[in-house]
Write a protein that holds these residues in place. Sequence first.
Motif, PDB file in Angstrom:
ATOM      1  N   SER A 196       0.838  -1.201   0.000  1.00 29.84           N
ATOM      2  CA  SER A 196       0.000   0.000   0.000  1.00 29.84           C
ATOM      3  C   SER A 196       0.872   1.249   0.000  1.00 29.84           C
ATOM      4  N   LYS A 197       0.465   2.224  -0.800  1.00 33.62           N
ATOM      5  CA  LYS A 197       1.175   3.511  -0.858  1.00 33.62           C
ATOM      6  C   LYS A 197       0.391   4.601  -0.118  1.00 33.62           C
ATOM      7  N   LEU A 198      -0.570   4.193   0.681  1.00 33.17           N
ATOM      8  CA  LEU A 198      -1.469   5.158   1.302  1.00 33.17           C
ATOM      9  C   LEU A 198      -0.752   6.138   2.214  1.00 33.17           C
ATOM     10  N   ALA A 199       0.288   5.681   2.896  1.00 33.65           N
ATOM     11  CA  ALA A 199       0.958   6.545   3.867  1.00 33.65           C
ATOM     12  C   ALA A 199       1.907   7.544   3.215  1.00 33.65           C
ATOM     13  N   VAL A 200       2.037   7.491   1.893  1.00 36.11           N
ATOM     14  CA  VAL A 200       2.847   8.495   1.199  1.00 36.11           C
ATOM     15  C   VAL A 200       2.119   9.834   1.319  1.00 36.11           C
ATOM     16  N   GLU A 201       2.804  10.841   1.789  1.00 36.87           N
ATOM     17  CA  GLU A 201       2.136  12.094   2.165  1.00 36.87           C
ATOM     18  C   GLU A 201       1.302  12.745   1.062  1.00 36.87           C
ATOM     19  N   PRO A 202       1.801  12.855  -0.187  1.00 41.29           N
ATOM     20  CA  PRO A 202       0.954  13.479  -1.216  1.00 41.29           C
ATOM     21  C   PRO A 202      -0.387  12.761  -1.390  1.00 41.29           C
ATOM     22  N   VAL A 203      -0.361  11.433  -1.282  1.00 37.15           N
ATOM     23  CA  VAL A 203      -1.593  10.648  -1.408  1.00 37.15           C
ATOM     24  C   VAL A 203      -2.490  10.898  -0.205  1.00 37.15           C
ATOM     25  N   LEU A 204      -1.896  10.836   0.971  1.00 36.38           N
ATOM     26  CA  LEU A 204      -2.664  10.994   2.203  1.00 36.38           C
ATOM     27  C   LEU A 204      -3.246  12.404   2.318  1.00 36.38           C
ATOM     28  N   ARG A 205      -2.479  13.408   1.913  1.00 34.83           N
ATOM     29  CA  ARG A 205      -2.976  14.795   1.958  1.00 34.83           C
ATOM     30  C   ARG A 205      -4.273  14.937   1.178  1.00 34.83           C
ATOM     31  N   THR A 206      -4.258  14.386  -0.033  1.00 34.61           N
ATOM     32  CA  THR A 206      -5.421  14.506  -0.913  1.00 34.61           C
ATOM     33  C   THR A 206      -6.629  13.783  -0.334  1.00 34.61           C
ATOM     34  N   HIS A 207      -6.416  12.565   0.170  1.00 40.24           N
ATOM     35  CA  HIS A 207      -7.536  11.778   0.697  1.00 40.24           C
ATOM     36  C   HIS A 207      -8.105  12.374   1.985  1.00 40.24           C
ATOM     37  N   VAL A 208      -7.240  12.833   2.866  1.00 45.43           N
ATOM     38  CA  VAL A 208      -7.712  13.418   4.128  1.00 45.43           C
ATOM     39  C   VAL A 208      -8.564  14.654   3.852  1.00 45.43           C
ATOM     40  N   LEU A 209      -8.077  15.535   2.986  1.00 45.12           N
ATOM     41  CA  LEU A 209      -8.844  16.741   2.674  1.00 45.12           C
ATOM     42  C   LEU A 209     -10.173  16.384   2.007  1.00 45.12           C
ATOM     43  N   SER A 210     -10.163  15.403   1.107  1.00 47.56           N
ATOM     44  CA  SER A 210     -11.397  15.003   0.418  1.00 47.56           C
ATOM     45  C   SER A 210     -12.429  14.460   1.402  1.00 47.56           C
ATOM     46  N   LEU A 211     -11.980  13.644   2.343  1.00 51.22           N
ATOM     47  CA  LEU A 211     -12.897  13.069   3.337  1.00 51.22           C
ATOM     48  C   LEU A 211     -13.527  14.154   4.201  1.00 51.22           C
ATOM     49  N   ILE A 212     -12.719  15.135   4.580  1.00 49.09           N
ATOM     50  CA  ILE A 212     -13.228  16.224   5.426  1.00 49.09           C
ATOM     51  C   ILE A 212     -14.143  17.146   4.616  1.00 49.09           C
ATOM     52  N   ALA A 213     -13.733  17.468   3.385  1.00 51.87           N
ATOM     53  CA  ALA A 213     -14.512  18.383   2.543  1.00 51.87           C
ATOM     54  C   ALA A 213     -15.878  17.798   2.189  1.00 51.87           C
ATOM     55  N   LEU A 239      -0.256   1.232  13.541  1.00 52.87           N
ATOM     56  CA  LEU A 239      -1.264   2.287  13.608  1.00 52.87           C
ATOM     57  C   LEU A 239      -0.704   3.572  14.209  1.00 52.87           C
ATOM     58  N   ARG A 240       0.251   3.435  15.114  1.00 53.33           N
ATOM     59  CA  ARG A 240       0.824   4.638  15.727  1.00 53.33           C
ATOM     60  C   ARG A 240       1.508   5.501  14.670  1.00 53.33           C
ATOM     61  N   ARG A 241       2.257   4.843  13.792  1.00 55.30           N
ATOM     62  CA  ARG A 241       2.934   5.591  12.724  1.00 55.30           C
ATOM     63  C   ARG A 241       1.908   6.223  11.782  1.00 55.30           C
ATOM     64  N   LEU A 242       0.862   5.465  11.461  1.00 55.56           N
ATOM     65  CA  LEU A 242      -0.177   5.976  10.574  1.00 55.56           C
ATOM     66  C   LEU A 242      -0.874   7.179  11.195  1.00 55.56           C
ATOM     67  N   HIS A 243      -1.222   7.075  12.480  1.00 53.20           N
ATOM     68  CA  HIS A 243      -1.887   8.187  13.164  1.00 53.20           C
ATOM     69  C   HIS A 243      -0.971   9.411  13.228  1.00 53.20           C
ATOM     70  N   GLY A 244       0.320   9.158  13.404  1.00 47.38           N
ATOM     71  CA  GLY A 244       1.278  10.268  13.437  1.00 47.38           C
ATOM     72  C   GLY A 244       1.329  11.002  12.105  1.00 47.38           C
ATOM     73  N   THR A 245       1.300  10.228  11.012  1.00 48.55           N
ATOM     74  CA  THR A 245       1.309  10.842   9.679  1.00 48.55           C
ATOM     75  C   THR A 245       0.019  11.616   9.442  1.00 48.55           C
ATOM     76  N   ILE A 246      -1.106  11.057   9.893  1.00 51.45           N
ATOM     77  CA  ILE A 246      -2.397  11.743   9.750  1.00 51.45           C
ATOM     78  C   ILE A 246      -2.384  13.065  10.514  1.00 51.45           C
ATOM     79  N   ASN A 247      -1.846  13.041  11.727  1.00 53.31           N
ATOM     80  CA  ASN A 247      -1.768  14.273  12.526  1.00 53.31           C
ATOM     81  C   ASN A 247      -0.926  15.335  11.824  1.00 53.31           C
ATOM     82  N   LYS A 248       0.155  14.890  11.216  1.00 52.79           N
ATOM     83  CA  LYS A 248       1.024  15.826  10.493  1.00 52.79           C
ATOM     84  C   LYS A 248       0.274  16.451   9.321  1.00 52.79           C
ATOM     85  N   VAL A 249      -0.495  15.623   8.613  1.00 54.92           N
ATOM     86  CA  VAL A 249      -1.274  16.116   7.475  1.00 54.92           C
ATOM     87  C   VAL A 249      -2.345  17.097   7.937  1.00 54.92           C
ATOM     88  N   ILE A 250      -3.022  16.770   9.032  1.00 55.31           N
ATOM     89  CA  ILE A 250      -4.059  17.665   9.569  1.00 55.31           C
ATOM     90  C   ILE A 250      -3.458  19.017   9.945  1.00 55.31           C
TER      91      ILE A 250
END
Length: 519
Positions: A196-213, A239-250
């Motif tokens: 999975s490439k989900l944790a790559v920041e450019p991908v995660l940035r786009t998905h996080v913003l889309s989910l919130i928007a 999951l800790r690493r994933l949550h950390g990346t999500i927090n950074k994106v937020i």
Amino acid sequence: MSKPINIDDKFDSGVLNIALDTIKIGKQALVFVNTKKSAEKTAEDISKKLKTDSTELINLADKALDVLSKPTKQCERLAFCLKKGIAFHHAGLTQKQKDIIEDNFRKGAISIICCTPTLAYGVDLPAYRAIIKDLRRYTMHGLSWIPILDYMQMSGRAGRPNYDKEGQSIVIALTNSEKEKIEERYLEGSPEDIYSKLAVEPVLRTHVLSLIAANFITTKKELYEFFDRTFYAYQFKDLRRLHGTINKVIDLLDDWEFIMSSRDEFSSANELEDEKLKATLIGKRVAELYIDPLTAYFIITCMRNASDKKVDAFSFLQMISRTLEIRPIMRVGIREHDKIQESLFEFSDLLLENEPSMYEPEYEDFLNSIKTAMMFNHWISEKDEEFLLEEYNIRPGEIKVKLDIADWLLYATEEISKIMHYQSLIKEIVKLRLRLKYGVKEELLPLVRMENIGRVRARILFRNRLKDIKDIKNTDLSTLTQLIGEKTALSIKKQLGQELKSVPQNKRKGQISLRDYGE
């Protein structure tokens, strides 16, 4: 399962011998090579050994030539091959040329296609034989073996349902040692795992913003729970690493003002998880435009800089050439550095970002963006595809892809500028989008917007003092016919509400030399 195949070794090239044998037995083949240049050369080598020259194939070659107003050397090479029932296929061809090749391969008119591995993906084009010439590819680490999955994709093209009882996948090995290596690696080996490439920041940035928007997610806790159910979480279980990346994106999205959060500086850990997340107006639009939020933030920064300085087309062209979406961009060769530096000096006052220090890691990318912007700038200065091929080694099909991405990014810039109320910049962006679409200088825009008037005809009209719709309305049909041909002249008059059936009698038909009209 492998089995011996008897093929005449008439020539030194194994690919050539197998391709000619395929034609001899009345079958078709795809020849996979690792570069565009190799695809063209291999197709030409096969074509030179054939004497086929049917009317159907000649017509096919003419169609491939007529795709561009001025055929390039690549078009001419393709036409030569098509006359022999051979073709090459890669990203450098225009979509129309690809369609011609694919359709006529399916019909059986084309016997051999020499192609890059991209044809193995997403195109239903099976053949009796898949001939794999190269199992190594140049990467940043040098010449490396391709993944087993890529081999399986290419090999899987062999065999045509409803036509053949079998398919043959043939790999070229130059030595016995290489043959053993290929058998061990590709015939007996297992395909690579998919990650999975989900944790790559450019991908995660786009998905996080889309989910919130989209209001699909309203709290940080919901965001965690959503991503905890993804393939990435299942695969890595970190999951800790994933949550950390999500927090950074937020945090980034918040800093860029794409989202708002109900965060309190003194909130507890549980309260932070219940933190409310909501997209701002501009954040929603960025999500709808489906561009990387980092790109959107970069565009916003550039627009702010543009609001109080002199800008022109190059300003915006260099801006979009710095985005992730436009990659891969033109690379500056060692011998080009001085030339690009001179261009940088020429355009430096027009740039919408600060030039990084030449000692910084990003400086090379910055120079590459200048070269890419120069390529776009040459296109809107009416340089043709052949010039761009010679100057930048970019083929017509690749130009089209880059132009489409550039238009998408400029449209996003236009939409962002509307929200930011940069009305004066919107006009320049709209104008640039049209210039990129038609490949013309600004002076030709009134002409090219008419149907059947491209950059070449528009320039002919302009040179003969027909500079806008009013001039054309006031010009008689005979004069127009002499400049751009009767069919096009009639079409233009019809568009302008001056429909005529033919050129008036006793008037000269046909085009005349521009010398008769002056420059």
